[in-house]
Enzyme design. Structure first.
Site, PDB file in Angstrom:
ATOM      1  N   GLU A 131      14.606  10.251   8.029  1.00  0.00           N
ATOM      2  CA  GLU A 131      14.510  11.670   7.996  1.00  0.00           C
ATOM      3  C   GLU A 131      13.855  12.082   6.687  1.00  0.00           C
ATOM      4  O   GLU A 131      14.021  12.094   5.649  1.00  0.00           O
ATOM      5  CB  GLU A 131      16.112  12.032   7.751  1.00  0.00           C
ATOM      6  CG  GLU A 131      17.009  11.453   8.797  1.00  0.00           C
ATOM      7  CD  GLU A 131      18.504  12.054   8.755  1.00  0.00           C
ATOM      8  OE1 GLU A 131      18.840  12.245   7.608  1.00  0.00           O
ATOM      9  OE2 GLU A 131      19.287  12.174   9.518  1.00  0.00           O
ATOM     10  N   VAL A 159      23.277  11.229  12.753  1.00  0.00           N
ATOM     11  CA  VAL A 159      24.473  12.152  12.243  1.00  0.00           C
ATOM     12  C   VAL A 159      25.383  11.303  11.821  1.00  0.00           C
ATOM     13  O   VAL A 159      26.049  10.487  12.598  1.00  0.00           O
ATOM     14  CB  VAL A 159      24.942  13.176  12.985  1.00  0.00           C
ATOM     15  CG1 VAL A 159      25.652  14.144  12.378  1.00  0.00           C
ATOM     16  CG2 VAL A 159      23.561  14.210  13.630  1.00  0.00           C
ATOM     17  N   ASP A 214      18.949  18.896   3.045  1.00  0.00           N
ATOM     18  CA  ASP A 214      18.014  18.510   3.884  1.00  0.00           C
ATOM     19  C   ASP A 214      17.046  19.992   3.459  1.00  0.00           C
ATOM     20  O   ASP A 214      17.530  21.074   3.551  1.00  0.00           O
ATOM     21  CB  ASP A 214      18.436  18.760   5.489  1.00  0.00           C
ATOM     22  CG  ASP A 214      19.234  17.792   5.710  1.00  0.00           C
ATOM     23  OD1 ASP A 214      19.271  16.726   5.336  1.00  0.00           O
ATOM     24  OD2 ASP A 214      19.890  17.884   6.778  1.00  0.00           O
ATOM     25  N   HIS A 230      15.575  14.626   4.214  1.00  0.00           N
ATOM     26  CA  HIS A 230      16.778  14.495   3.512  1.00  0.00           C
ATOM     27  C   HIS A 230      16.457  13.862   2.217  1.00  0.00           C
ATOM     28  O   HIS A 230      16.013  12.663   1.913  1.00  0.00           O
ATOM     29  CB  HIS A 230      17.718  13.612   4.529  1.00  0.00           C
ATOM     30  CG  HIS A 230      19.339  13.018   3.924  1.00  0.00           C
ATOM     31  ND1 HIS A 230      20.232  13.738   4.686  1.00  0.00           N
ATOM     32  CD2 HIS A 230      19.449  12.407   2.662  1.00  0.00           C
ATOM     33  CE1 HIS A 230      21.312  13.388   3.686  1.00  0.00           C
ATOM     34  NE2 HIS A 230      20.679  12.613   2.984  1.00  0.00           N
ATOM     35  N   SER A 283      29.147  10.789   5.335  1.00  0.00           N
ATOM     36  CA  SER A 283      28.090  11.630   4.925  1.00  0.00           C
ATOM     37  C   SER A 283      27.933  12.087   3.680  1.00  0.00           C
ATOM     38  O   SER A 283      29.013  12.691   3.126  1.00  0.00           O
ATOM     39  CB  SER A 283      28.062  12.910   6.063  1.00  0.00           C
ATOM     40  OG  SER A 283      27.040  13.726   5.659  1.00  0.00           O
ATOM     41  N   GLN A 299      30.993  18.542   9.743  1.00  0.00           N
ATOM     42  CA  GLN A 299      30.417  17.225  10.054  1.00  0.00           C
ATOM     43  C   GLN A 299      30.753  16.700  11.307  1.00  0.00           C
ATOM     44  O   GLN A 299      29.989  16.047  12.098  1.00  0.00           O
ATOM     45  CB  GLN A 299      30.604  16.134   8.820  1.00  0.00           C
ATOM     46  CG  GLN A 299      29.845  14.684   8.894  1.00  0.00           C
ATOM     47  CD  GLN A 299      28.396  14.892   8.619  1.00  0.00           C
ATOM     48  OE1 GLN A 299      27.944  16.119   7.933  1.00  0.00           O
ATOM     49  NE2 GLN A 299      27.573  14.195   9.198  1.00  0.00           N
TER      50      GLN A 299
END
Length: 228
Positions: A201, A148, A163, A204, A154, A119
């Protein structure tokens, strides 16, 4: 002589008045500082996860760090990515059903569970990308955070987010309309960016369970709104 006495009395009165004002100002500042500190403490307390919250509703975002000592049991999916083993079956069912909108090909999980180091690498790369475009350090960091998450913040680090990549854009439309049936949500829609602090996104998806996913889909809620 009388003039001198009068001047002395006036001077002493002025000094007492000034001292009183300074004292009031200092007290106000102190109280204001205490209030700000209390508010910050209250905000921190409000972000402590509820121990009764089901694992699949764990909130991880820019204000909520991944739980301490969180180590999901991982399983590998086709392509090599890993996910929490508890979401394997519903994910595979969803991807299999999504083939109808993906030229009969199985959509691929291109990113699943991420370690802190991985990450960090993604985060640093995105900051560097914006700096190459001419943004200053602070601007680059702020913009990167919309794409990000910083390490520790995350969803990928808890193994409940994936994803997904397809051969046609139609697969994303299908996922937006059907993922809830399998317990997944379109995590970052464009109309919720002010709440999630993440740009849209379409790839995602986050597992939250069928019941929660259905309610969020029907009511047009993001995870933050649902958990209020």
């Amino acid at each position: 002589m009388q003039t001198a006495v009068i001047l002395t009395v006036i001077l002493m009165a002025s000094l007492l008045l000034i001292g009183f004002k300074i004292s009031r100002f200092s007290s106000a500042e102190i109280m204001s500082g205490k209030n700000r500190q209390t508010n910050r403490q209250t905000n921190r307390v409000s972000q402590i996860p509820d121990k009764d919250t089901p694992w699949y509703l764990t909130l991880v975002n820019s204000q909520n760090h991944i739980p301490e000592d969180y180590h999901p049991k991982l399983v590998q999916v086709k392509g090599g990515e890993q996910i929490d083993e508890r979401i394997y079956d519903p994910l595979m069912e969803m991807l299999e059903a999504a083939k109808e909108s993906n030229l009969n090909q199985l959509p691929r999980v291109v990113s699943g569970y991420r370690t802190t180091d991985l990450q960090q690498s993604f985060y640093d790369d995105k900051i560097a990308e914006f700096k190459r475009e001419g943004y200053h350090e602070n601007e680059a960091v702020e913009l990167a955070g919309q794409w990000v998450a910083a390490p520790g913040y995350s969803e990928h680090q808890i193994g409940l987010a994936v994803d997904i990549n397809g051969v046609t854009y139609d697969v994303y439309t299908w996922l937006m309309e059907n993922s809830y049936k399998y317990g997944f949500i379109f995590r970052y829609p464009g109309n919720k960016t002010q709440i999630t602090n993440v740009a849209e996104e379409v790839w995602h998806y986050r597992y939250v369970g069928v019941e929660a996913a259905t309610q969020m889909y029907e009511q047009g809620l993001c995870l933050e709104e649902y958990l209020l």
